[in-house]
Design a protein around this motif. Sequence first.
Motif, short mmCIF file in Angstrom:
data_model
loop_
_atom_site.label_atom_id
_atom_site.label_comp_id
_atom_site.label_asym_id
_atom_site.label_seq_id
_atom_site.Cartn_x
_atom_site.Cartn_y
_atom_site.Cartn_z
N SER A 84 6.81 24.05 11.24
CA SER A 84 6.55 23.02 12.25
C SER A 84 5.92 23.63 13.49
O SER A 84 6.00 24.84 13.73
CB SER A 84 7.85 22.31 12.61
OG SER A 84 8.69 23.21 13.31
N ASP A 85 5.31 22.76 14.31
CA ASP A 85 4.71 23.23 15.56
C ASP A 85 5.76 23.84 16.49
O ASP A 85 5.44 24.71 17.30
CB ASP A 85 3.99 22.06 16.27
CG ASP A 85 2.70 21.67 15.57
OD1 ASP A 85 2.18 22.50 14.80
OD2 ASP A 85 2.22 20.54 15.79
N VAL A 86 7.00 23.35 16.40
CA VAL A 86 8.06 23.92 17.22
C VAL A 86 8.24 25.40 16.91
O VAL A 86 8.29 26.26 17.81
CB VAL A 86 9.40 23.17 17.00
CG1 VAL A 86 10.55 23.92 17.65
CG2 VAL A 86 9.31 21.76 17.56
N TRP A 87 8.28 25.74 15.62
CA TRP A 87 8.48 27.14 15.24
C TRP A 87 7.25 27.99 15.55
O TRP A 87 7.36 29.17 15.86
CB TRP A 87 8.86 27.25 13.77
CG TRP A 87 10.31 26.94 13.57
CD1 TRP A 87 10.85 25.87 12.94
CD2 TRP A 87 11.42 27.72 14.06
NE1 TRP A 87 12.22 25.91 13.01
CE2 TRP A 87 12.60 27.03 13.67
CE3 TRP A 87 11.54 28.91 14.76
CZ2 TRP A 87 13.87 27.52 13.98
CZ3 TRP A 87 12.81 29.39 15.08
CH2 TRP A 87 13.96 28.70 14.69
N VAL A 88 6.05 27.38 15.46
CA VAL A 88 4.83 28.11 15.85
C VAL A 88 4.93 28.48 17.33
O VAL A 88 4.65 29.62 17.73
CB VAL A 88 3.59 27.25 15.57
CG1 VAL A 88 2.35 27.88 16.22
CG2 VAL A 88 3.37 27.09 14.08
N ALA A 89 5.33 27.51 18.16
CA ALA A 89 5.45 27.76 19.60
C ALA A 89 6.54 28.80 19.89
O ALA A 89 6.34 29.72 20.70
CB ALA A 89 5.78 26.45 20.32
N VAL A 90 7.67 28.66 19.21
CA VAL A 90 8.78 29.60 19.44
C VAL A 90 8.36 31.02 19.04
O VAL A 90 8.65 31.99 19.76
CB VAL A 90 10.03 29.17 18.63
CG1 VAL A 90 11.08 30.28 18.61
CG2 VAL A 90 10.61 27.89 19.21
N LEU A 91 7.64 31.14 17.90
CA LEU A 91 7.22 32.47 17.45
C LEU A 91 6.25 33.11 18.44
O LEU A 91 6.41 34.30 18.81
CB LEU A 91 6.55 32.35 16.08
CG LEU A 91 6.14 33.69 15.44
CD1 LEU A 91 7.35 34.55 15.15
CD2 LEU A 91 5.35 33.45 14.16
N ALA A 92 5.26 32.33 18.91
CA ALA A 92 4.28 32.89 19.84
C ALA A 92 4.94 33.31 21.16
O ALA A 92 4.72 34.42 21.66
CB ALA A 92 3.18 31.87 20.11
N ILE A 93 5.78 32.44 21.72
CA ILE A 93 6.43 32.76 23.00
C ILE A 93 7.40 33.93 22.83
O ILE A 93 7.47 34.83 23.68
CB ILE A 93 7.18 31.51 23.54
CG1 ILE A 93 6.18 30.41 23.90
CG2 ILE A 93 8.01 31.87 24.76
CD1 ILE A 93 6.82 29.08 24.27
#
Length: 219
Positions: A84-93
């Motif tokens: 999900s986009d949430v995990w994409v954001a969490v991984l990048a940050i």
Amino acid sequence: MSSLPDIFSAVAQGLGITLQVLILSIICASIIAFVAGLSRVNTNPLVSGFTGFFVEIFRGTSLIVQLFWFSYALPGLFNIHLGSDVWVAVLAISLNYGAYMSEIVRGSIQAVAAGQTEASIALNLSKFQRMRHIILPQALRMMLPEYGNYLIQILKATSLVSLIGLTDLLYYGNIYRSTHLSESPLVYVLLLVMYFIIALPLIFFTRKMEIVSKKGVAS
């Protein structure tokens, strides 16, 4: 001012996503920071060298580019989807701030006086026992103030996740502003207040950690 409740009601729809990304990013970034920080002081040149490469890559490139890369480039180039986009954001940050925070861990460990290590060797403690009982407790106190500052930086970074389509506070703020242009100043004032309120616990935590760090640190 009569429209303030309407603006709050619209913007607050993104509060859950902002808090979700913030909490998950703090947990993941902390784990990455400790693993990378400890690897950086490892005597194995392969481990420390690889970790140093990772740290410099994520410190030396923009977080916005990393968000776009994980969200759009990775699936397009290698057909790798991170969920999900949430995990994409969490991984990048997490990778970005984990790289920065790992330098705090590394620096704090290396700041512990050499005499502490020499004394623990004289007591016949193993390398693991030295790190666990002597070095890490002192290093933790030293890294606490900077660690708290980075938690606030992570909160600020969550405002970028709307760029990859996540419906956070800023996303709903912009949606409301686009249909109520005359109320734009009020929308952004409210967003500032909401981010500040979310940051308050982190600010108090940072100040508390600064007090704790001044107690009992070996000089």
